[in-house]
Write a protein that holds these residues in place. Structure first.
Motif, PDB file in Angstrom:
ATOM      1  N   MET A 191      -3.998  13.766  10.536  1.00 22.50           N
ATOM      2  CA  MET A 191      -2.682  14.066   9.395  1.00 22.50           C
ATOM      3  C   MET A 191      -3.490  13.639   7.904  1.00 22.50           C
ATOM      4  SD  MET A 191      -0.186  11.353  11.168  1.00 22.50           S
ATOM      5  CE  MET A 191       0.678  10.742   9.584  1.00 22.50           C
ATOM      6  N   ALA A 192      -3.053  14.789   7.016  1.00 24.92           N
ATOM      7  CA  ALA A 192      -3.422  14.478   5.647  1.00 24.92           C
ATOM      8  C   ALA A 192      -2.205  14.034   4.893  1.00 24.92           C
ATOM      9  CB  ALA A 192      -4.315  15.565   5.174  1.00 24.92           C
ATOM     10  N   VAL A 193      -2.002  13.094   4.272  1.00 25.03           N
ATOM     11  CA  VAL A 193      -0.978  12.412   3.618  1.00 25.03           C
ATOM     12  C   VAL A 193      -0.979  12.218   2.114  1.00 25.03           C
ATOM     13  CG1 VAL A 193       1.011  10.778   3.583  1.00 25.03           C
ATOM     14  CG2 VAL A 193      -0.252  11.207   5.779  1.00 25.03           C
ATOM     15  N   VAL A 194      -0.533  13.089   1.271  1.00 23.11           N
ATOM     16  CA  VAL A 194      -0.329  12.708  -0.213  1.00 23.11           C
ATOM     17  C   VAL A 194       0.771  11.659  -0.445  1.00 23.11           C
ATOM     18  CG1 VAL A 194       0.264  13.710  -2.382  1.00 23.11           C
ATOM     19  CG2 VAL A 194      -1.212  14.953  -1.112  1.00 23.11           C
ATOM     20  N   THR A 195       0.433  10.640  -0.981  1.00 25.43           N
ATOM     21  CA  THR A 195       1.525   9.540  -0.974  1.00 25.43           C
ATOM     22  C   THR A 195       1.308   8.441  -2.181  1.00 25.43           C
ATOM     23  OG1 THR A 195       2.631   7.697   0.276  1.00 25.43           O
ATOM     24  CG2 THR A 195       0.181   7.972   0.559  1.00 25.43           C
ATOM     25  N   HIS A 196       2.467   7.979  -2.562  1.00 26.46           N
ATOM     26  CA  HIS A 196       2.415   7.028  -3.624  1.00 26.46           C
ATOM     27  C   HIS A 196       2.742   5.590  -3.025  1.00 26.46           C
ATOM     28  CE1 HIS A 196       1.731   9.541  -7.099  1.00 26.46           C
ATOM     29  NE2 HIS A 196       2.772  10.187  -6.849  1.00 26.46           N
ATOM     30  N   GLU A 197       2.967   5.763  -1.587  1.00 26.53           N
ATOM     31  CA  GLU A 197       3.125   4.381  -0.825  1.00 26.53           C
ATOM     32  C   GLU A 197       2.044   3.918  -0.373  1.00 26.53           C
ATOM     33  OE1 GLU A 197       5.997   3.128  -0.255  1.00 26.53           O
ATOM     34  OE2 GLU A 197       7.220   4.681  -1.350  1.00 26.53           O
ATOM     35  N   MET A 198       1.409   2.976  -1.575  1.00 22.94           N
ATOM     36  CA  MET A 198       0.122   2.301  -1.344  1.00 22.94           C
ATOM     37  C   MET A 198       0.031   1.482  -0.044  1.00 22.94           C
ATOM     38  SD  MET A 198      -1.711   3.694  -3.394  1.00 22.94           S
ATOM     39  CE  MET A 198      -1.123   5.033  -4.833  1.00 22.94           C
ATOM     40  N   GLY A 199       1.244   0.624   0.231  1.00 22.74           N
ATOM     41  CA  GLY A 199       1.249  -0.124   1.518  1.00 22.74           C
ATOM     42  C   GLY A 199       0.997   0.601   2.602  1.00 22.74           C
ATOM     43  N   PHE A 200       1.809   1.636   2.789  1.00 18.78           N
ATOM     44  CA  PHE A 200       1.514   2.689   4.120  1.00 18.78           C
ATOM     45  C   PHE A 200       0.074   3.065   4.257  1.00 18.78           C
ATOM     46  CE2 PHE A 200       1.020   6.710   5.473  1.00 18.78           C
ATOM     47  CZ  PHE A 200       1.516   6.903   6.870  1.00 18.78           C
ATOM     48  N   ALA A 201      -0.650   3.503   2.811  1.00 17.04           N
ATOM     49  CA  ALA A 201      -2.079   3.829   2.892  1.00 17.04           C
ATOM     50  C   ALA A 201      -2.937   2.700   3.203  1.00 17.04           C
ATOM     51  CB  ALA A 201      -2.434   4.375   1.456  1.00 17.04           C
ATOM     52  N   LYS A 202      -2.893   1.465   2.741  1.00 15.46           N
ATOM     53  CA  LYS A 202      -3.474   0.575   3.216  1.00 15.46           C
ATOM     54  C   LYS A 202      -3.378   0.271   4.630  1.00 15.46           C
ATOM     55  CE  LYS A 202      -3.825  -2.684  -0.600  1.00 15.46           C
ATOM     56  NZ  LYS A 202      -3.093  -4.042  -1.291  1.00 15.46           N
ATOM     57  N   ARG A 207      -8.601   6.524   6.292  1.00 17.11           N
ATOM     58  CA  ARG A 207      -9.688   6.711   4.997  1.00 17.11           C
ATOM     59  C   ARG A 207      -8.763   7.268   3.941  1.00 17.11           C
ATOM     60  NH1 ARG A 207     -12.881  11.685   3.885  1.00 17.11           N
ATOM     61  NH2 ARG A 207     -11.888  12.468   5.819  1.00 17.11           N
ATOM     62  N   VAL A 208      -9.218   6.685   2.545  1.00 16.40           N
ATOM     63  CA  VAL A 208      -8.322   7.113   1.533  1.00 16.40           C
ATOM     64  C   VAL A 208      -9.077   7.865   0.580  1.00 16.40           C
ATOM     65  CG1 VAL A 208      -6.973   5.902  -0.307  1.00 16.40           C
ATOM     66  CG2 VAL A 208      -7.038   5.162   1.825  1.00 16.40           C
ATOM     67  N   ILE A 209      -8.660   8.976  -0.137  1.00 18.81           N
ATOM     68  CA  ILE A 209      -9.266   9.500  -1.050  1.00 18.81           C
ATOM     69  C   ILE A 209      -8.522   9.548  -2.322  1.00 18.81           C
ATOM     70  CG2 ILE A 209      -9.390  11.893  -2.065  1.00 18.81           C
ATOM     71  CD1 ILE A 209     -10.451  12.878   0.634  1.00 18.81           C
ATOM     72  N   PHE A 210      -9.197   9.170  -3.360  1.00 21.60           N
ATOM     73  CA  PHE A 210      -8.560   9.156  -4.884  1.00 21.60           C
ATOM     74  C   PHE A 210      -8.982  10.144  -5.536  1.00 21.60           C
ATOM     75  CE2 PHE A 210      -8.890   7.843  -9.525  1.00 21.60           C
ATOM     76  CZ  PHE A 210      -7.555   7.598  -9.652  1.00 21.60           C
ATOM     77  N   PHE A 211      -7.946  10.901  -5.927  1.00 17.39           N
ATOM     78  CA  PHE A 211      -7.973  12.335  -6.642  1.00 17.39           C
ATOM     79  C   PHE A 211      -7.320  12.204  -7.991  1.00 17.39           C
ATOM     80  CE2 PHE A 211      -6.834  16.814  -6.658  1.00 17.39           C
ATOM     81  CZ  PHE A 211      -7.741  17.297  -5.603  1.00 17.39           C
ATOM     82  N   ASP A 212      -8.325  12.736  -8.863  1.00 20.96           N
ATOM     83  CA  ASP A 212      -7.794  13.063 -10.297  1.00 20.96           C
ATOM     84  C   ASP A 212      -8.394  14.153 -10.875  1.00 20.96           C
ATOM     85  OD1 ASP A 212      -6.580  12.232 -12.697  1.00 20.96           O
ATOM     86  OD2 ASP A 212      -8.116  11.013 -13.160  1.00 20.96           O
ATOM     87  N   PRO A 222      -9.554   1.940   3.479  1.00 17.57           N
ATOM     88  CA  PRO A 222      -8.434   1.512   2.474  1.00 17.57           C
ATOM     89  C   PRO A 222      -9.387   0.394   1.799  1.00 17.57           C
ATOM     90  CG  PRO A 222      -7.522   1.953   4.593  1.00 17.57           C
ATOM     91  CD  PRO A 222      -9.245   2.234   4.797  1.00 17.57           C
ATOM     92  N   ASP A 223      -9.867  -0.717   2.408  1.00 16.19           N
ATOM     93  CA  ASP A 223     -10.328  -1.790   1.585  1.00 16.19           C
ATOM     94  C   ASP A 223     -11.367  -1.580   0.537  1.00 16.19           C
ATOM     95  OD1 ASP A 223      -8.971  -3.735   3.030  1.00 16.19           O
ATOM     96  OD2 ASP A 223     -10.626  -4.344   4.188  1.00 16.19           O
ATOM     97  N   GLU A 224     -12.072  -0.487   0.590  1.00 18.85           N
ATOM     98  CA  GLU A 224     -13.005  -0.107  -0.292  1.00 18.85           C
ATOM     99  C   GLU A 224     -12.237   0.535  -1.345  1.00 18.85           C
ATOM    100  OE1 GLU A 224     -17.012   1.231   2.544  1.00 18.85           O
ATOM    101  OE2 GLU A 224     -15.178   2.502   2.169  1.00 18.85           O
ATOM    102  N   ILE A 225     -11.189   1.456  -1.340  1.00 19.24           N
ATOM    103  CA  ILE A 225     -10.477   2.161  -2.429  1.00 19.24           C
ATOM    104  C   ILE A 225      -9.684   0.911  -3.240  1.00 19.24           C
ATOM    105  CG2 ILE A 225      -9.061   3.788  -2.826  1.00 19.24           C
ATOM    106  CD1 ILE A 225     -11.766   4.872  -2.099  1.00 19.24           C
ATOM    107  N   PHE A 226      -9.105   0.416  -2.175  1.00 21.95           N
ATOM    108  CA  PHE A 226      -8.079  -0.646  -2.899  1.00 21.95           C
ATOM    109  C   PHE A 226      -8.542  -1.897  -3.436  1.00 21.95           C
ATOM    110  CE2 PHE A 226      -5.043   2.068  -0.143  1.00 21.95           C
ATOM    111  CZ  PHE A 226      -4.475   2.438  -1.328  1.00 21.95           C
ATOM    112  N   GLU A 227      -9.709  -2.495  -2.969  1.00 25.38           N
ATOM    113  CA  GLU A 227     -10.272  -3.688  -3.128  1.00 25.38           C
ATOM    114  C   GLU A 227     -11.470  -3.685  -3.878  1.00 25.38           C
ATOM    115  OE1 GLU A 227      -7.898  -6.139  -2.788  1.00 25.38           O
ATOM    116  OE2 GLU A 227      -6.655  -4.969  -1.303  1.00 25.38           O
ATOM    117  N   ARG A 228     -12.289  -2.683  -3.679  1.00 18.48           N
ATOM    118  CA  ARG A 228     -13.529  -2.667  -4.030  1.00 18.48           C
ATOM    119  C   ARG A 228     -14.057  -1.294  -4.614  1.00 18.48           C
ATOM    120  NH1 ARG A 228     -13.997  -4.735   0.916  1.00 18.48           N
ATOM    121  NH2 ARG A 228     -15.367  -3.186   1.792  1.00 18.48           N
TER     122      ARG A 228
END
Length: 243
Positions: A191-202, A207-212, A222-228
């Motif tokens: 699954m590849a999920v575009v989401t604003h639900e950060m709790g779900f992603a955590k 794996r989480v990708i930050f896209f901009d 998730p820990d690396e992207i959200f915490e570190r």
């Protein structure tokens, strides 16, 4: 289980360059969450993978098959890679069961008995066994979205893309839909999920990708992207979104 590999994907609409050379991997059995600000190109990327939009440049592979090969039929791609949208796109004049049966009958050419059995099984899988004969107007938004997920699952895809599947839902419905998606991840669905639900992603993402700005800025657990997070743009976004 299958994988997606995108290399150097670019897409412009007029003078606006929306995707700027994106490299992306979705590994077999992985739940990949793609997060980032609105308008950054996340949804366009999913649509390019599914060939709903044709990339201007770059290559996209499903396992070892180049989906961007001009000889590949987009209809075949969409049978292999399911997609669930923000809007449910259900036919209002058809019951939940018949909405799920439609592509099975007309795309996969299953006989009515097999299509009906598959539709019942997949609606049961998303917790709607008691809503087979309900019409969209009789269902909540969350139930309609779960019908849409059942419709995608019924085609037996190798990968499912989710484009902000909860953005049009009330808080209670959001949890019901996310619970279904979480179970699919546990079952090994790629699954590849575009989401604003950060709790779900955590909780659910492998794996989480930050896209901009049409690019992958940073990726990690998730820990690396959200915490570190290491990139200052990621850090800035997370501070605003998680406070």
């Amino acid at each position: 289980m299958s994988s997606i590999h995108a290399r150097g994907v670019r897409k412009s609409f007029g003078d606006l360059e929306v995707l700027r050379g994106v490299d992306l991997d979705v590994n077999p059995g992985e739940v990949l969450c793609i997060v980032g600000p609105s308008g950054s190109g996340k949804s366009t990327l999913l649509r390019c993978i599914n060939l709903l939009i044709t990339p201007d440049e770059g290559e996209i592979y499903l396992d070892n098959i180049a989906l961007t090969d001009p000889h590949i039929r987009p209809e075949w791609v969409r049978q292999q890679i399911g997609m669930v949208f923000q809007q449910f796109n259900l036919f209002t004049h058809l019951s939940a069961k018949k909405n799920v049966m439609l592509a099975l009958r007309h795309v996969k050419h299953l006989d009515r008995k097999k299509a009906e059995a598959t539709a019942k099984a997949q609606l049961g899988r998303v917790g709607l066994a008691d809503k087979l004969n309900a019409y969209p107007a009789q269902l909540s938004g969350g139930q309609q979205q779960r019908v849409a997920i059942a419709r995608a699952l019924a085609m037996d895809p190798k990968v499912i893309l989710f484009d902000e599947p909860t953005s049009a839902l009330d808080p209670e419905s959001i949890q019901d839909v996310l619970a279904v998606m979480g179970r699919l991840g546990q079952e090994g669905m790629t699954m590849a999920v575009v989401t604003h639900e950060m709790g779900f992603a955590k909780e659910v993402a492998d794996r989480v990708i930050f896209f901009d700005g049409g690019r992958v800025i940073e990726e990690g657990s998730p820990d690396e992207i959200f915490e570190r997070a290491g990139h200052e743009r990621t850090q800035s976004f997370m501070k605003k979104i998680l406070r």
